[in-house]
Write an enzyme that holds these catalytic residues in place. Structure first.
Site, PDB file in Angstrom:
ATOM      1  N   THR A 123      -2.864   1.578 -10.778  1.00 47.65           N
ATOM      2  CA  THR A 123      -1.799   1.495  -9.774  1.00 47.65           C
ATOM      3  C   THR A 123      -0.883   0.299 -10.031  1.00 47.65           C
ATOM      4  O   THR A 123      -1.303  -0.708 -10.621  1.00 47.65           O
ATOM      5  CB  THR A 123      -2.429   1.347  -8.364  1.00 47.65           C
ATOM      6  OG1 THR A 123      -1.431   0.984  -7.426  1.00 47.65           O
ATOM      7  CG2 THR A 123      -3.507   0.271  -8.323  1.00 47.65           C
ATOM      8  N   ASP A 124       0.343   0.395  -9.534  1.00 47.62           N
ATOM      9  CA  ASP A 124       1.275  -0.737  -9.646  1.00 47.62           C
ATOM     10  C   ASP A 124       0.802  -1.945  -8.839  1.00 47.62           C
ATOM     11  O   ASP A 124       1.243  -3.074  -9.058  1.00 47.62           O
ATOM     12  CB  ASP A 124       2.702  -0.329  -9.217  1.00 47.62           C
ATOM     13  CG  ASP A 124       2.802   0.179  -7.781  1.00 47.62           C
ATOM     14  OD1 ASP A 124       1.766   0.244  -7.087  1.00 47.62           O
ATOM     15  OD2 ASP A 124       3.926   0.507  -7.358  1.00 47.62           O
ATOM     16  N   GLU A 125      -0.133  -1.698  -7.895  1.00 46.42           N
ATOM     17  CA  GLU A 125      -0.574  -2.798  -7.027  1.00 46.42           C
ATOM     18  C   GLU A 125      -1.341  -3.877  -7.782  1.00 46.42           C
ATOM     19  O   GLU A 125      -1.532  -4.968  -7.267  1.00 46.42           O
ATOM     20  CB  GLU A 125      -1.413  -2.255  -5.872  1.00 46.42           C
ATOM     21  CG  GLU A 125      -0.615  -1.278  -5.027  1.00 46.42           C
ATOM     22  CD  GLU A 125      -1.201  -1.027  -3.645  1.00 46.42           C
ATOM     23  OE1 GLU A 125      -2.081  -1.779  -3.213  1.00 46.42           O
ATOM     24  OE2 GLU A 125      -0.738  -0.081  -3.003  1.00 46.42           O
ATOM     25  N   TYR A 147      -8.544  -3.728  -2.307  1.00 41.69           N
ATOM     26  CA  TYR A 147      -8.310  -2.488  -3.070  1.00 41.69           C
ATOM     27  C   TYR A 147      -7.711  -2.798  -4.440  1.00 41.69           C
ATOM     28  O   TYR A 147      -8.243  -2.387  -5.478  1.00 41.69           O
ATOM     29  CB  TYR A 147      -7.374  -1.541  -2.282  1.00 41.69           C
ATOM     30  CG  TYR A 147      -6.733  -0.471  -3.156  1.00 41.69           C
ATOM     31  CD1 TYR A 147      -7.496   0.564  -3.694  1.00 41.69           C
ATOM     32  CD2 TYR A 147      -5.365  -0.510  -3.465  1.00 41.69           C
ATOM     33  CE1 TYR A 147      -6.911   1.535  -4.513  1.00 41.69           C
ATOM     34  CE2 TYR A 147      -4.785   0.444  -4.279  1.00 41.69           C
ATOM     35  CZ  TYR A 147      -5.561   1.470  -4.798  1.00 41.69           C
ATOM     36  OH  TYR A 147      -4.985   2.420  -5.613  1.00 41.69           O
ATOM     37  N   LYS A 151      -9.135  -2.332  -8.323  1.00 42.03           N
ATOM     38  CA  LYS A 151      -8.453  -1.548  -9.369  1.00 42.03           C
ATOM     39  C   LYS A 151      -8.162  -2.435 -10.584  1.00 42.03           C
ATOM     40  O   LYS A 151      -8.272  -2.008 -11.725  1.00 42.03           O
ATOM     41  CB  LYS A 151      -7.151  -0.938  -8.820  1.00 42.03           C
ATOM     42  CG  LYS A 151      -7.321   0.104  -7.745  1.00 42.03           C
ATOM     43  CD  LYS A 151      -8.039   1.370  -8.201  1.00 42.03           C
ATOM     44  CE  LYS A 151      -7.221   2.231  -9.120  1.00 42.03           C
ATOM     45  NZ  LYS A 151      -7.913   3.517  -9.435  1.00 42.03           N
TER      46      LYS A 151
HETATM   47  P1  NAD Z   1      -7.492  10.018  -2.666  1.00 45.90           P
HETATM   48  O1  NAD Z   1      -8.068   8.971  -1.784  1.00 45.90           O
HETATM   49  O2  NAD Z   1      -6.636  11.079  -2.084  1.00 45.90           O
HETATM   50  O3  NAD Z   1      -8.684  10.773  -3.465  1.00 45.90           O
HETATM   51  C1  NAD Z   1      -9.741  10.084  -4.060  1.00 45.90           C
HETATM   52  C2  NAD Z   1     -10.776  11.126  -4.492  1.00 45.90           C
HETATM   53  O4  NAD Z   1     -11.845  10.461  -5.155  1.00 45.90           O
HETATM   54  C3  NAD Z   1     -11.386  11.903  -3.333  1.00 45.90           C
HETATM   55  O5  NAD Z   1     -11.446  13.278  -3.649  1.00 45.90           O
HETATM   56  C4  NAD Z   1     -12.783  11.324  -3.206  1.00 45.90           C
HETATM   57  O6  NAD Z   1     -13.734  12.241  -2.696  1.00 45.90           O
HETATM   58  C5  NAD Z   1     -13.071  10.955  -4.648  1.00 45.90           C
HETATM   59  N1  NAD Z   1     -14.087   9.892  -4.772  1.00 45.90           N
HETATM   60  C6  NAD Z   1     -14.114   8.708  -4.106  1.00 45.90           C
HETATM   61  N2  NAD Z   1     -15.210   8.014  -4.470  1.00 45.90           N
HETATM   62  C7  NAD Z   1     -15.856   8.758  -5.401  1.00 45.90           C
HETATM   63  C8  NAD Z   1     -17.029   8.568  -6.167  1.00 45.90           C
HETATM   64  N3  NAD Z   1     -17.775   7.459  -6.028  1.00 45.90           N
HETATM   65  N4  NAD Z   1     -17.410   9.519  -7.032  1.00 45.90           N
HETATM   66  C9  NAD Z   1     -16.668  10.660  -7.169  1.00 45.90           C
HETATM   67  N5  NAD Z   1     -15.560  10.902  -6.461  1.00 45.90           N
HETATM   68  C10 NAD Z   1     -15.154   9.955  -5.584  1.00 45.90           C
HETATM   69  O7  NAD Z   1      -6.735   9.235  -3.811  1.00 45.90           O
HETATM   70  P2  NAD Z   1      -5.339   9.533  -4.546  1.00 45.90           P
HETATM   71  O8  NAD Z   1      -4.235   9.043  -3.699  1.00 45.90           O
HETATM   72  O9  NAD Z   1      -5.349  10.932  -5.023  1.00 45.90           O
HETATM   73  O10 NAD Z   1      -5.463   8.532  -5.794  1.00 45.90           O
HETATM   74  C11 NAD Z   1      -6.059   8.960  -7.005  1.00 45.90           C
HETATM   75  C12 NAD Z   1      -6.056   7.801  -7.980  1.00 45.90           C
HETATM   76  O11 NAD Z   1      -4.715   7.373  -8.200  1.00 45.90           O
HETATM   77  C13 NAD Z   1      -6.821   6.570  -7.486  1.00 45.90           C
HETATM   78  O12 NAD Z   1      -7.514   6.000  -8.576  1.00 45.90           O
HETATM   79  C14 NAD Z   1      -5.722   5.618  -6.997  1.00 45.90           C
HETATM   80  O13 NAD Z   1      -6.116   4.279  -7.111  1.00 45.90           O
HETATM   81  C15 NAD Z   1      -4.588   5.977  -7.932  1.00 45.90           C
HETATM   82  N6  NAD Z   1      -3.216   5.766  -7.392  1.00 45.90           N
HETATM   83  C16 NAD Z   1      -2.831   6.374  -6.234  1.00 45.90           C
HETATM   84  C17 NAD Z   1      -1.519   6.199  -5.781  1.00 45.90           C
HETATM   85  C18 NAD Z   1      -1.018   6.866  -4.527  1.00 45.90           C
HETATM   86  O14 NAD Z   1       0.130   6.620  -4.143  1.00 45.90           O
HETATM   87  N7  NAD Z   1      -1.781   7.728  -3.878  1.00 45.90           N
HETATM   88  C19 NAD Z   1      -0.621   5.407  -6.501  1.00 45.90           C
HETATM   89  C20 NAD Z   1      -1.069   4.777  -7.669  1.00 45.90           C
HETATM   90  C21 NAD Z   1      -2.358   4.989  -8.115  1.00 45.90           C
HETATM   91  O1  TDX Z   2       0.694   2.943   9.407  1.00 46.39           O
HETATM   92  C1  TDX Z   2       1.289   2.412   8.450  1.00 46.39           C
HETATM   93  N1  TDX Z   2       2.423   1.682   8.688  1.00 46.39           N
HETATM   94  C2  TDX Z   2       3.128   1.061   7.708  1.00 46.39           C
HETATM   95  O2  TDX Z   2       4.149   0.409   7.984  1.00 46.39           O
HETATM   96  C3  TDX Z   2       0.830   2.528   7.095  1.00 46.39           C
HETATM   97  C4  TDX Z   2      -0.413   3.314   6.773  1.00 46.39           C
HETATM   98  C5  TDX Z   2       1.553   1.900   6.125  1.00 46.39           C
HETATM   99  N2  TDX Z   2       2.665   1.178   6.401  1.00 46.39           N
HETATM  100  C6  TDX Z   2       3.399   0.511   5.307  1.00 46.39           C
HETATM  101  C7  TDX Z   2       2.528  -0.351   4.423  1.00 46.39           C
HETATM  102  C8  TDX Z   2       3.198  -0.231   3.071  1.00 46.39           C
HETATM  103  O3  TDX Z   2       4.249  -1.190   2.969  1.00 46.39           O
HETATM  104  O4  TDX Z   2       3.888   1.558   4.456  1.00 46.39           O
HETATM  105  C9  TDX Z   2       3.800   1.163   3.083  1.00 46.39           C
HETATM  106  C10 TDX Z   2       2.958   2.173   2.344  1.00 46.39           C
HETATM  107  O5  TDX Z   2       1.645   2.076   2.815  1.00 46.39           O
HETATM  108  P1  TDX Z   2       0.458   3.016   2.265  1.00 46.39           P
HETATM  109  O6  TDX Z   2       0.869   4.435   2.397  1.00 46.39           O
HETATM  110  O7  TDX Z   2      -0.803   2.576   2.901  1.00 46.39           O
HETATM  111  O8  TDX Z   2       0.511   2.705   0.703  1.00 46.39           O
HETATM  112  P2  TDX Z   2       0.324   1.341  -0.121  1.00 46.39           P
HETATM  113  O9  TDX Z   2      -0.428   0.337   0.641  1.00 46.39           O
HETATM  114  O10 TDX Z   2       1.665   0.964  -0.673  1.00 46.39           O
HETATM  115  O11 TDX Z   2      -0.636   1.874  -1.320  1.00 46.39           O
HETATM  116  C11 TDX Z   2      -0.414   3.173  -1.904  1.00 46.39           C
HETATM  117  O12 TDX Z   2       0.276   3.071  -3.137  1.00 46.39           O
HETATM  118  C12 TDX Z   2      -0.413   2.549  -4.234  1.00 46.39           C
HETATM  119  C13 TDX Z   2      -1.733   3.922  -2.102  1.00 46.39           C
HETATM  120  O13 TDX Z   2      -2.435   3.980  -0.881  1.00 46.39           O
HETATM  121  C14 TDX Z   2      -2.575   3.273  -3.153  1.00 46.39           C
HETATM  122  O14 TDX Z   2      -3.752   4.035  -3.390  1.00 46.39           O
HETATM  123  C15 TDX Z   2      -1.773   3.189  -4.424  1.00 46.39           C
HETATM  124  O15 TDX Z   2      -2.482   2.503  -5.419  1.00 46.39           O
END
Ligand code: NAD
Ligand code: TDX
Length: 334
Positions: A123-125, A147, A151
């Site tokens: 992730t970019d985080e 988190y 990562k």
């Molecule tokens: P999500 O939370 O929707 O899904 C995570 C999945 O992993 C779920 O299906 C969960 O059951 C499974 N899981 C969790 N723990 C596990 C374990 N111990 N063994 C097997 N399975 C397990 O997540 P997402 O948003 O789809 O993110 C997927 C990946 O992309 C993550 O690694 C996250 O860090 C990365 N990522 C997400 C975002 C975003 O905006 N959502 C952005 C950048 C990177």
């Molecule tokens: O209720 C809310 N109110 C609010 O203002 C929530 C849930 C979030 N926010 C703000 C926080 C952040 O600035 O919105 C922005 C986005 O929040 P999230 O959706 O929780 O995302 P973020 O924390 O940016 O992280 C996401 O992007 C990178 C994903 O959850 C991560 O898994 C990924 O790595």
């Protein structure tokens, strides 16, 4: 090509599996997922009978199970993780276990079975927050939440397996994804579904934190590019070039739904809240990738998907979510 996808029942993983099976009908995918609160079999209902797809319920921390599955594939793509920043602020242990130790178990399996590629979905985080300019793959790592620290630790482990054992590891670091099947705790689906139900939208702090939004299928095509053209040991940023402050995003969602801005409820800021994320993505673009879809169009489609799939999200919000959210809300208001 035989791929082990972990965490394939979550948001990005399920979109990725559907994307790959459609684009490459001869590829075989095994999906290993623990089915935590974020994993949902309904996300892949349409492909569960596909002959090239197999689901296994299990934990990436289970060395024996991972070993058995890894023996039958030649690629691993690790999506499995605990992913919600707010949850990591409340409880970090599960993040360290899955995101760090789980990655270690997968890397060990890839080493043992001499896999062709291991792709870590990061992730970019991991770079932390940036006020001006954009992060490159060379930028220093400065994670600010449990988190993102988990990562980052996983990314460093991946690097060490490349340097020490020559494991063909690649890392993708994407910005915030949005699209169908995203668990309604993340800001876009949370705000869409709250607005549909005329519930308040809890906007953290001054609402000026900036995120770079990437449509989930553009992330999938970026990972596809890394799978086919990525070079061992390299890291690839995947951004959407759609930077928008949370307040602007919130107003856009309300406008699409034709709901009043009075639904916006300013609440206390997230602890350690990163101000802005921004990525330079030239490296992946040099391999031929670019985001295809426009932000306004895909955000509208995403809103429509949540309107059309109320059954999917309503029960998620009713069960686990209420319990979690009450706790979280208390934290925000303290
Ligand atoms: P999500 O939370 O929707 O899904 C995570 C999945 O992993 C779920 O299906 C969960 O059951 C499974 N899981 C969790 N723990 C596990 C374990 N111990 N063994 C097997 N399975 C397990 O997540 P997402 O948003 O789809 O993110 C997927 C990946 O992309 C993550 O690694 C996250 O860090 C990365 N990522 C997400 C975002 C975003 O905006 N959502 C952005 C950048 C990177
Ligand atoms: O209720 C809310 N109110 C609010 O203002 C929530 C849930 C979030 N926010 C703000 C926080 C952040 O600035 O919105 C922005 C986005 O929040 P999230 O959706 O929780 O995302 P973020 O924390 O940016 O992280 C996401 O992007 C990178 C994903 O959850 C991560 O898994 C990924 O790595």
């Amino acid at each position: 090509m035989k791929i082990l996808v972990t965490g394939g029942c979550g948001f990005i993983g399920s979109n990725f599996i559907r994307y790959i099976l459609k684009k490459y009908p001869s590829y075989k995918i095994i999906n290993l997922d623990k089915l935590t609160y974020a994993g949902n079999l309904e996300n892949l209902k349409d492909i569960e009978k596909n002959r090239n797809y197999k689901f296994i319920k299990g934990d990436i921390c289970n060395k024996e199970l991972v070993g058995k599955i890894a023996n039958n594939v030649d690629y691993i793509i690790n999506f499995a993780a605990e992913t919600h920043v707010d949850r990591s602020i409340l409880e970090a242990g599960s993040f360290i276990k899955t995101d760090v130790y789980g990655t270690h178990i997968l890397l060990e399996a890839a080493k043992k079975y001499h896999h062709k590629k291991y792709i870590q979905i990061s992730t970019d985080e991991v770079y932390g927050s940036i006020d001006k300019g954009s992060f490159t793959e060379e930028s220093r790592l400065k994670p600010n939440s449990p988190y993102s620290a988990s990562k980052t630790s996983a990314d460093l482990l991946c690097r060490s397996y490349f340097v020490t054992y020559g494991l063909p590891v690649m890392i993708t670091r994407s910005s915030n994804n949005y699209g169908p099947y995203q668990y309604p705790e993340k800001v876009i689906p949370l705000f869409i579904t709250n607005a549909i139900e005329n519930k308040p939208l809890p906007l953290y702090g001054d609402g000026k934190n900036v995120r770079d939004w990437l449509y989930v299928l553009d992330n999938c095509s970026g990972i596809d590019t890394v799978l086919h053209k990525g070079i061992a040991g390299e890291i690839y940023n995947i951004g959407g070039s759609n930077e928008i402050a949370n307040i602007g995003l919130t107003k856009t969602i309300l406008k699409i739904l034709n709901k009043p801005t009075s639904l916006i409820k300013p609440v206390a800021d997230r602890l350690g809240h990163d101000r802005r994320y921004s990525l330079k993505c030239n490296k992946l673009m040099k391999l031929g990738w670019k985001p295809k879809r426009k932000f306004e169009e895909t955000l509208r489609e995403t809103v429509e998907w949540y309107i059309d799939n109320k059954n999917w999200w309503k029960k998620l919000k009713d069960i686990d979510f209420n319990k979690y959210y009450k706790k979280q809300y208390k934290l925000s208001n303290e």
